[in-house]
Write a protein that holds these residues in place. Sequence first.
Motif, short mmCIF file in Angstrom:
data_model
loop_
_atom_site.label_atom_id
_atom_site.label_comp_id
_atom_site.label_asym_id
_atom_site.label_seq_id
_atom_site.Cartn_x
_atom_site.Cartn_y
_atom_site.Cartn_z
N GLN A 16 33.76 -33.24 -47.44
CA GLN A 16 32.81 -33.26 -46.57
C GLN A 16 31.57 -32.30 -46.77
O GLN A 16 30.67 -32.41 -45.88
CB GLN A 16 33.82 -32.49 -45.28
CG GLN A 16 34.93 -33.62 -44.88
CD GLN A 16 35.88 -33.12 -43.94
OE1 GLN A 16 36.69 -32.49 -43.90
NE2 GLN A 16 35.43 -33.32 -42.69
N CYS A 164 47.56 -37.41 -40.50
CA CYS A 164 46.53 -37.98 -40.62
C CYS A 164 46.35 -39.21 -42.01
O CYS A 164 45.58 -39.87 -41.80
CB CYS A 164 45.08 -37.12 -40.80
SG CYS A 164 44.91 -36.50 -39.15
N ASN A 298 47.31 -26.89 -38.59
CA ASN A 298 45.70 -27.21 -38.00
C ASN A 298 46.10 -27.52 -36.60
O ASN A 298 47.22 -28.55 -36.26
CB ASN A 298 45.42 -28.51 -38.72
CG ASN A 298 44.86 -28.09 -40.25
OD1 ASN A 298 45.01 -27.03 -40.61
ND2 ASN A 298 44.38 -29.24 -40.92
N TRP A 402 37.30 -24.31 -38.24
CA TRP A 402 36.87 -25.77 -38.54
C TRP A 402 35.72 -25.81 -37.98
O TRP A 402 35.60 -26.14 -36.84
CB TRP A 402 38.02 -26.67 -38.56
CG TRP A 402 37.20 -28.15 -39.30
CD1 TRP A 402 36.29 -28.77 -38.57
CD2 TRP A 402 37.31 -28.35 -40.54
NE1 TRP A 402 35.95 -29.87 -39.62
CE2 TRP A 402 36.47 -29.54 -40.76
CE3 TRP A 402 38.03 -27.81 -41.60
CZ2 TRP A 402 36.53 -29.99 -42.07
CZ3 TRP A 402 37.88 -28.48 -43.04
CH2 TRP A 402 37.01 -29.61 -42.95
C1 PNW Z 1 41.00 -32.34 -39.26
N1 PNW Z 1 43.76 -34.53 -33.83
O1 PNW Z 1 41.50 -33.60 -38.99
C2 PNW Z 1 40.79 -32.41 -40.75
O2 PNW Z 1 41.60 -31.74 -41.67
C3 PNW Z 1 39.19 -32.31 -41.28
O3 PNW Z 1 38.95 -32.80 -42.36
C4 PNW Z 1 38.31 -32.78 -40.07
O4 PNW Z 1 37.15 -32.69 -40.27
C5 PNW Z 1 38.65 -32.13 -38.68
O5 PNW Z 1 39.93 -32.07 -38.55
C6 PNW Z 1 37.86 -32.47 -37.46
O6 PNW Z 1 38.02 -33.75 -37.28
C7 PNW Z 1 42.11 -33.85 -37.59
O7 PNW Z 1 43.89 -35.64 -33.42
C8 PNW Z 1 42.07 -35.41 -37.17
O8 PNW Z 1 44.30 -33.43 -32.90
C9 PNW Z 1 42.83 -35.43 -35.76
C10 PNW Z 1 43.31 -34.22 -35.16
C11 PNW Z 1 43.32 -33.03 -35.58
C12 PNW Z 1 42.54 -32.73 -36.84
#
Ligand code: PNW
Length: 450
Positions: A16, A164, A298, A402
């Motif tokens: 990224q 994911c 996360n 993030w």
């Molecule tokens: C994360 N949700 O993905 C990833 O680890 C990162 O690389 C990404 O850039 C970031 O979040 C922002 O999208 C996610 O649906 C995808 O809650 C989906 C979710 C959370 C995090």
Amino acid sequence: MFRKDFKWGCATAATQIEGAYLEDGKVLSNWDERCRKGLINNKDNCFIACDSYHRYHEDILLLKKLGANAYRFSIAWPRIIKDKKGSVNKKGLAHYHKVIDDCLKHGIEPFITLYHWDHPLFIDKDGAWSNADIVKHFIRYVDVVVKEFAPKVKHFITINEIPCILDGLGHIETQSDAVPIKRYKNSKSHLIVLRHLLLAHGHAMKIIHKYHAFGGIAPNSVACVPVSKSKKDIDAARKAYFDIVKDDVYAISIFNDPIILGRFPKRYFEVYSDKERPVFTKKDLSVISEPLDFYCQNIYVSRYIKSDGKGGYIDIGYSKKIKSGYIDWNRVTPDALYWGVKFLSERYKLPIYISENGFSLDDHLLKNKIHDKERSNFISKYLRELKKASEEHIDIRGYFYWSLLDNFEWFKGYGPRFGIVYVDYKTLKRYPKDSYFTYQNIIKHNGRNL
Ligand code: PNW
């Protein structure tokens, strides 16, 4: 109060931010290929991204000025391993030595993610996570990296966001918005992908311990929040959080339980038949459950749960009134942090880091400034909830926003901006946003001013 040695940081991932996609012996990755095929929104690509491969020093200085004492970033597997035999690219290792040394020089502790969704294209071509061989390749890669860096780096995170990956981001080559299970022929084929991820994680943990470092894993989850403070709603929310719904790749107990508790939850056996469940031997389970030293979560959002009055739960989702960021799932639900860490620490009894949490907007530069009040509010509100959990003696060790920089948001390209630092993709110049200063002020007071 947050603990005195609380880790305040930001998170990023190699694909990224780094760019330099053909430099210093890096081989092509699954994401380079997706970009070349034009699968990214707006035909964007990750070839230059934020150019952090060359500008890492500037980025680390931004962290330093922020007051951060930790930085979560990932290592690009395709920079380290050149071929199926596992030949090592010394230049790739040399690059990360420079990044790590620069962090340490500025009092910033590196938290290294070993797998944040990028792998060499030659592995992708063989089926990526659906092919058992990936485990062998991953072991080789992790051994090289951890052996090299463990003398200076204490914290390694094995795999980012198993859900994911199952949903296609680290694995299958389609847009991530399709119904996840449609990517797989049947339940069995997605459970086999999960099996390989679990084994890869377990072997990585063993390697981390072999070199005397600490290890954890960083899944994502949508936290379940009770609609009221009544015991039956709280019990219902807990139940929902750890429930398994057939073919829902976002269930967390399906991997957390074997990893942390050494066994699959009862629901796994109720939901999937003997024919669907892959075989896990005793030896497999003992590899998978190599003890974690810490747990990373996360968390961006929550969903609301109430009791059905019969010991079950009703998922009432979200209120339409709740605001989202640029990305629609990115709703402002600060209570996700309180309830998420509370339920996780009750069940898994491990020190917890929030390894990602952030807000996307469509920021525009205005006289070299970004007035992103919504993001500032997001950070303060979420951290207030985390502080509440910390004050209830839940073992919370750190928080990583993030992201440090606006960056390449996978299939969504450069549309959504999550950074507290704006990146002008034409000049690659960085501009701290107002939210950078909000976070800086919180860090300065170790959250006492929240
Ligand atoms: C994360 N949700 O993905 C990833 O680890 C990162 O690389 C990404 O850039 C970031 O979040 C922002 O999208 C996610 O649906 C995808 O809650 C989906 C979710 C959370 C995090």
